[in-house]
Design a protein around this motif. Structure first.
Motif, PDB file in Angstrom:
ATOM      1  N   ALA A  12       0.873  -1.166   0.000  1.00  0.00           N
ATOM      2  CA  ALA A  12       0.000   0.000   0.000  1.00  0.00           C
ATOM      3  C   ALA A  12       0.910   1.217   0.000  1.00  0.00           C
ATOM      4  CB  ALA A  12      -0.915  -0.013   1.218  1.00  0.00           C
ATOM      5  N   GLY A  13       0.311   2.409  -0.196  1.00  0.00           N
ATOM      6  CA  GLY A  13       1.130   3.600  -0.316  1.00  0.00           C
ATOM      7  C   GLY A  13       2.070   3.790   0.853  1.00  0.00           C
ATOM      8  N   TRP A 246       0.713  -2.353  -5.553  1.00  0.00           N
ATOM      9  CA  TRP A 246      -0.306  -1.311  -5.462  1.00  0.00           C
ATOM     10  C   TRP A 246      -0.178  -0.301  -6.589  1.00  0.00           C
ATOM     11  CZ3 TRP A 246      -4.693  -1.081  -2.998  1.00  0.00           C
ATOM     12  CH2 TRP A 246      -5.345   0.154  -2.866  1.00  0.00           C
ATOM     13  N   SER A 247       1.032  -0.078  -7.064  1.00  0.00           N
ATOM     14  CA  SER A 247       1.233   0.918  -8.127  1.00  0.00           C
ATOM     15  C   SER A 247       0.512   0.531  -9.410  1.00  0.00           C
ATOM     16  CB  SER A 247       2.727   1.114  -8.404  1.00  0.00           C
ATOM     17  OG  SER A 247       3.348  -0.088  -8.809  1.00  0.00           O
ATOM     18  N   ILE A 249      -2.490  -0.662  -9.577  1.00  0.00           N
ATOM     19  CA  ILE A 249      -3.862  -0.188  -9.429  1.00  0.00           C
ATOM     20  C   ILE A 249      -3.909   1.339  -9.440  1.00  0.00           C
ATOM     21  CG2 ILE A 249      -5.885  -0.177  -7.914  1.00  0.00           C
ATOM     22  CD1 ILE A 249      -4.900  -2.890  -6.834  1.00  0.00           C
ATOM     23  N   SER A 250      -3.079   1.942  -8.585  1.00  0.00           N
ATOM     24  CA  SER A 250      -3.158   3.391  -8.420  1.00  0.00           C
ATOM     25  C   SER A 250      -2.746   4.142  -9.682  1.00  0.00           C
ATOM     26  CB  SER A 250      -2.299   3.834  -7.237  1.00  0.00           C
ATOM     27  OG  SER A 250      -0.939   3.482  -7.432  1.00  0.00           O
ATOM     28  N   LYS A 251      -1.699   3.696 -10.345  1.00  0.00           N
ATOM     29  CA  LYS A 251      -1.240   4.424 -11.531  1.00  0.00           C
ATOM     30  C   LYS A 251      -2.069   4.090 -12.766  1.00  0.00           C
ATOM     31  CE  LYS A 251       1.705   5.948  -8.705  1.00  0.00           C
ATOM     32  NZ  LYS A 251       1.341   7.177  -7.965  1.00  0.00           N
ATOM     33  N   SER A 254      -4.843   6.570 -12.882  1.00  0.00           N
ATOM     34  CA  SER A 254      -4.497   7.985 -12.945  1.00  0.00           C
ATOM     35  C   SER A 254      -3.839   8.310 -14.277  1.00  0.00           C
ATOM     36  CB  SER A 254      -3.542   8.339 -11.800  1.00  0.00           C
ATOM     37  OG  SER A 254      -2.257   7.782 -12.038  1.00  0.00           O
ATOM     38  N   HIS A 302       6.178   7.601 -10.188  1.00  0.00           N
ATOM     39  CA  HIS A 302       4.773   7.498 -10.596  1.00  0.00           C
ATOM     40  C   HIS A 302       4.551   6.442 -11.684  1.00  0.00           C
ATOM     41  CE1 HIS A 302       4.034  11.032  -8.187  1.00  0.00           C
ATOM     42  NE2 HIS A 302       5.022  11.649  -8.806  1.00  0.00           N
TER      43      HIS A 302
END
Length: 362
Positions: A12-13, A246-247, A249-251, A254, A302
């Motif tokens: 996670a972050g 996690w990156s 999913i998050s990236k 975005s 990122h």
């Protein structure tokens, strides 16, 4: 030695930030400040996010006909051939902007038949020079040939580092799936050694899926008992084809990455077939890296693959491998593709890494 890891730590972050701080405290990871003036960087980052969103849409539109034709193998083959031809001829310029092609790029890849040539039997000329050799494997999601501009990047990097450039060639999935591409590259490397080239002269490098194949090469070299190269450089490495970080999913959600999990999963499926993505030869975050040469990892904070870069740095350190991870605060995937001061800084760090390693060998 290649046993699959029993678990993949939850990322996670906050967790990845803590692990990154630990790597920095051990002087394994370092944040590289942008060489671009603040206002210019803000404008560049905004442009990058717009470009990333455009590329995401373009990729999904390109893949949709393949999904719609899933029951028609001949139509899928035709579409894939069209994509490969366009890529090899440089018609997808949005993926690799800025650089121009060297005059002999067309001699390296035949756009009309990017798959059928058997690189495993390629001859390597006798009487090579004693210059260091940058053996570069361009990314292409395992299914696309390098574009002329990707090849140009390898030549520019090699020139900057005082090396001779050699493009690692391999057959493409899905016609030639895992582990054939990595084995092709190992065979090409072995041919170089048979011709008299010293392994200490060779530096492996690759970006994205090309970096994945570099790590698979090293595992196969160790298995065959062949001499390891002097070092390896991984740009935005795709370390986990299971995409558990996690990156991803998050990236993917975005504008920080030009890719989505759907497009990455599509490439991974064509490459792996029925092989599990946690196979260490396919996903190096699950591999035992003992005996590997020194590694340099360059990635953006990122990037969709950032968690993989952190995991690879940790795995290498735990295996006793010398590793350095440099990362940038940038929304650009494989920022070295772009003609910027940050790309020049990355090239400079690569040159320093290579020179330090070659001096150590001497």
């Amino acid at each position: 030695m290649d046993a699959v890891a029993t678990r993949y730590p939850t990322i996670a972050g906050s967790d990845i930030d803590l692990r990154l701080l630990q790597l920095e405290a051990q002087e394994i990871a370092k944040s590289i400040g942008s060489q671009i003036a603040p206002l210019a960087k803000s404008i560049s980052d905004f442009q990058a996010r717009i470009e990333n969103r455009f590329i995401k849409v373009a990729l999904l539109r390109a893949l949709k006909p393949a999904f719609d034709s899933a029951s028609d193998p001949s139509e899928i083959a035709r579409l894939l051939s069209d994509y490969r031809t366009a890529t090899a001829r440089g018609r997808y310029g949005i993926f690799t902007p800025v650089m121009q092609s060297p005059p002999d790029t067309q001699l390296l890849f035949d756009p009309a038949s990017p798959v059928t040539e058997d690189y495993a039997d390629a001859n390597w000329p006798e009487g090579r020079s004693d210059e260091p050799i940058l053996f570069y494997v361009p990314g292409g999601g395992f299914i696309l040939p390098p574009s002329p501009k990707q090849v140009t990047l390898a030549f520019r990097l090699a020139e900057h580092c005082g090396c001779e450039a050699v493009i690692g060639k391999h057959r493409l999935a899905p016609e030639y799936p895992f582990p054939i591409p990595a084995n092709d590259l190992v065979d090409q490397y072995a041919t170089m050694l048979k011709s008299g080239t010293s392994a200490n002269q060779i530096i492996l490098a690759g970006d994205s899926a090309g970096a994945t194949l570099i790590m698979a090469m090293l595992l196969e070299l160790r298995k065959r008992g062949l001499p390891m190269p002097s070092s390896a450089i991984l740009f935005s490495p795709w370390g986990d084809l299971a995409m558990r970080g996690w990156s991803y999913i998050s990236k993917s959600m975005s504008g920080s990455s030009p890719f989505r999990m759907e497009t990455a999963a599509f490439s991974a499926k064509l490459y792996l077939g029925d092989v599990l993505p946690t196979d260490p030869r396919a996903s190096p975050v699950y591999a035992d890296l003992r005996g590997f040469p020194p590694l340099a990892i360059h990635c953006s904070r990122h990037d969709m693959h950032f968690d993989d870069a952190v995991m690879l740095a940790e795995k290498a350190h735990d295996a006793g491998v010398s590793v350095r991870m440099n990362y940038w605060d940038s929304p650009r995937h494989h920022l070295e593709r772009f003609g910027s001061k940050d790309a020049e800084k990355s090239f400079k760090l690569v040159a320093e890494f290579i020179n330090a390693r070659l001096k150590h060998i001497d």
